[in-house]
Design a protein around this motif. Structure first.
Motif, short mmCIF file in Angstrom:
data_model
loop_
_atom_site.label_atom_id
_atom_site.label_comp_id
_atom_site.label_asym_id
_atom_site.label_seq_id
_atom_site.Cartn_x
_atom_site.Cartn_y
_atom_site.Cartn_z
N GLY A 143 0.82 -1.21 0.00
CA GLY A 143 0.00 0.00 0.00
C GLY A 143 0.85 1.25 0.00
O GLY A 143 0.55 2.22 -0.71
N GLN A 146 2.27 1.77 -3.37
CA GLN A 146 1.26 2.34 -4.25
C GLN A 146 1.15 3.85 -4.07
O GLN A 146 0.86 4.58 -5.02
N SER A 147 1.43 4.36 -2.87
CA SER A 147 1.35 5.80 -2.63
C SER A 147 2.37 6.57 -3.45
O SER A 147 2.28 7.79 -3.57
N SER A 150 0.90 8.95 -6.01
CA SER A 150 0.52 10.31 -5.62
C SER A 150 1.74 11.22 -5.56
O SER A 150 1.66 12.40 -5.92
N SER A 274 -5.38 11.54 -2.07
CA SER A 274 -5.00 10.26 -2.66
C SER A 274 -3.87 9.61 -1.86
O SER A 274 -3.90 8.41 -1.57
N GLN A 278 -4.25 6.11 0.36
CA GLN A 278 -3.46 4.92 0.08
C GLN A 278 -2.67 4.47 1.30
O GLN A 278 -2.55 3.27 1.57
N ALA A 282 -3.40 1.06 3.44
CA ALA A 282 -2.32 0.09 3.60
C ALA A 282 -2.33 -0.53 5.00
O ALA A 282 -2.15 -1.75 5.16
N ASN A 330 -9.15 7.12 -4.62
CA ASN A 330 -7.88 6.47 -4.94
C ASN A 330 -7.34 5.58 -3.84
O ASN A 330 -6.39 4.83 -4.06
N GLY A 331 -7.91 5.66 -2.63
CA GLY A 331 -7.39 4.87 -1.53
C GLY A 331 -7.46 3.37 -1.76
O GLY A 331 -6.53 2.64 -1.42
N ALA A 334 -4.65 0.92 -3.11
CA ALA A 334 -3.57 0.39 -2.28
C ALA A 334 -3.79 -1.07 -1.92
O ALA A 334 -2.85 -1.77 -1.54
#
Length: 437
Positions: A143, A146-147, A150, A274, A278, A282, A330-331, A334
């Motif tokens: 997660g 994935q951030s 942003s 966002s 994320q 996570a 967008n969260g 993650a």
């Protein structure tokens, strides 16, 4: 802080892998988003239309889908780190070439070729991180990786803004493409010290190379259901995200009649939201499980989107709500990496992840065009809302039938019965072809 205990307990290999994947996703997002901020300048310079501008973005997106699927197959055959390294070299090289283009047609071709490299970073990077990290912390690690999306988005916004403000136009947009070389060198340096996951190496030793991933592997009978449900999940999440991210600024200007400065604040708030979404997802992902957390976020996003679109608000409130909208929309992404990496066996993990994610991303991207078409009949606000709700319905439907995978030990999920059957067939063929004397 206790929230970073998992990182302090990680091995040196796990930490290097984390930073290699995080920086790779940041660079991927940065290079991908640069074009969005440069399009107004390029349209004025080369005098091409909005539809032609959209074609550049679409061609890159479709190429990324193809590249993601192909790179997944290559990763299962030749290794995660090797494919990721070449993907960085590929899309950074074409970013340099993009800065040398002199016409719309040249940029269209170059961005399509560059897109092939963009597709590799998500599925292969997610599998690499999943196979290295402690299963207890897999959701947090993936997660947070994935951030990086942003972070890359924000960096692209700031850097292009500074370059266009302080340099002549003809060199500013070219420099924006070229500047990606600097972080690319950093990523390549980090990845030089990242080994292939032990899990992957062990799988290759057990099978002696007998199992070869192909484009059909994602539809094998033992993984077909998971592949299609995962593709439906990604389709829903991407459709909702695209509908909001692409059309919301236009809606705020044309329907809510907000000034450009307020829309810019809203975009910045969405970017910050966002990142927050994320990171929070996570940690919740590991605590409450993949399915429950994702379902909660989808329901939260659908409810918040309905309020944002259909309840009259003053400009200040609309701008401030950009933060929670970014968190909700967008969260949930993650959680996609951890779930997909835990659905598939090691021998074809990146092949299946590349198929599911990129098929879903391509189908989800259709919402951008469909929102515009349907808006001609029911209005832009209703059209955005419609495709957001269709997207979240698809995501919730997929999550209903997908299994909970939190903490799954990938070491005990490396070879399926079908894998072993394929390996036995290979041994048998070897004996037939080369009988012992």
């Amino acid at each position: 802080m206790r929230m970073f205990d998992w990182y302090r307990a990680a091995t040196s290999v796990e930490r290097r892998t984390f930073w290699g994947c995080f920086c790779g996703w940041t660079l991927d997002s940065f290079d991908n988003q640069i074009l969005a901020f440069l399009l107004p300048t390029l349209m004025a310079t080369w005098h091409f239309s909005k539809s032609e501008a959209g074609l550049i973005a679409t061609s890159s997106l479709l190429a990324a889908a193809v590249g993601g699927w192909v790179s997944g197959i290559l990763s299962d055959r030749h290794g995660r780190v090797r494919v990721l390294t070449w993907s960085i070299i590929w899309f950074t090289g074409f970013s340099i070439v993009a800065g040398l283009t002199n016409s719309y047609g040249q940029l269209l071709v170059v961005r399509a070729l560059q897109g092939l490299g963009f597709g590799a970073e998500w599925a292969v990077g997610a599998a690499l991180m999943a196979e290295v990290i402690n299963p207890v912390h897999r959701g947090k690690a993936l997660g947070l990786v994935q951030s990086g999306f942003s972070v890359g988005w924000a960096l692209a916004s700031v850097i292009t803004g500074v370059l266009l403000a302080y340099l002549p136009t003809w060199i500013a947009w070219r420099s924006a493409f070229w500047i990606g070389v600097i972080p690319a060198l950093v990523v390549l340096l980090i990845r030089r010290y990242i080994p292939e996951p032990e899990l992957f190496r062990k799988m290759q030793e057990e099978t002696s190379g007998a199992i070869v991933a192909t484009w059909r592997s994602a539809l094998r009978r033992d993984v077909r259901r998971a592949s299609l449900l995962a593709a439906l999940l990604v389709t829903g999440l991407q459709a909702s995200s695209f509908a909001i991210a692409i059309w919301l600024p236009t809606m705020l200007v044309q329907v809510r009649h907000l000034p450009g400065s307020t829309v810019a604040v809203m975009a910045l708030m969405m970017s910050a939201g966002s990142f927050i979404g994320q990171v929070s997802f996570a940690y919740l992902n590991d605590q409450f499980g993949r399915r429950f957390t994702a379902m909660t976020y989808c329901l939260f996003a659908a409810s918040l989107t309905a309020c944002y679109l259909f309840i009259p608000m003053d400009p200040r409130m609309l701008a401030m709500l950009g933060l929670p909208v970014g968190v909700a929309v967008n969260g949930a992404f993650a959680g996609v990496g951890p779930m997909l990496s835990e659905l598939f066996p090691t021998a074809i993990r990146t092949t299946c992840m590349g198929f599911s994610y990129n098929v879903g991303k391509s189908l989800g991207a259709l919402s951008v065009a469909l929102v515009g078409v349907v808006a001609e009949h029911i209005g832009l606000v209703s059209s955005i809302g419609l495709f957001c709700f269709i997207g979240y319905f698809c995501a919730l439907l997929a999550l209903t039938f997908l299994p909970e995978t939190r903490g799954r030990d990938l070491k005990n999920f490396s070879l399926t019965a079908e894998d072993r059957e394929l390996g036995d067939r290979s041994d048998l063929l070897e004996q037939v072809s080369h009988p012992r004397s």
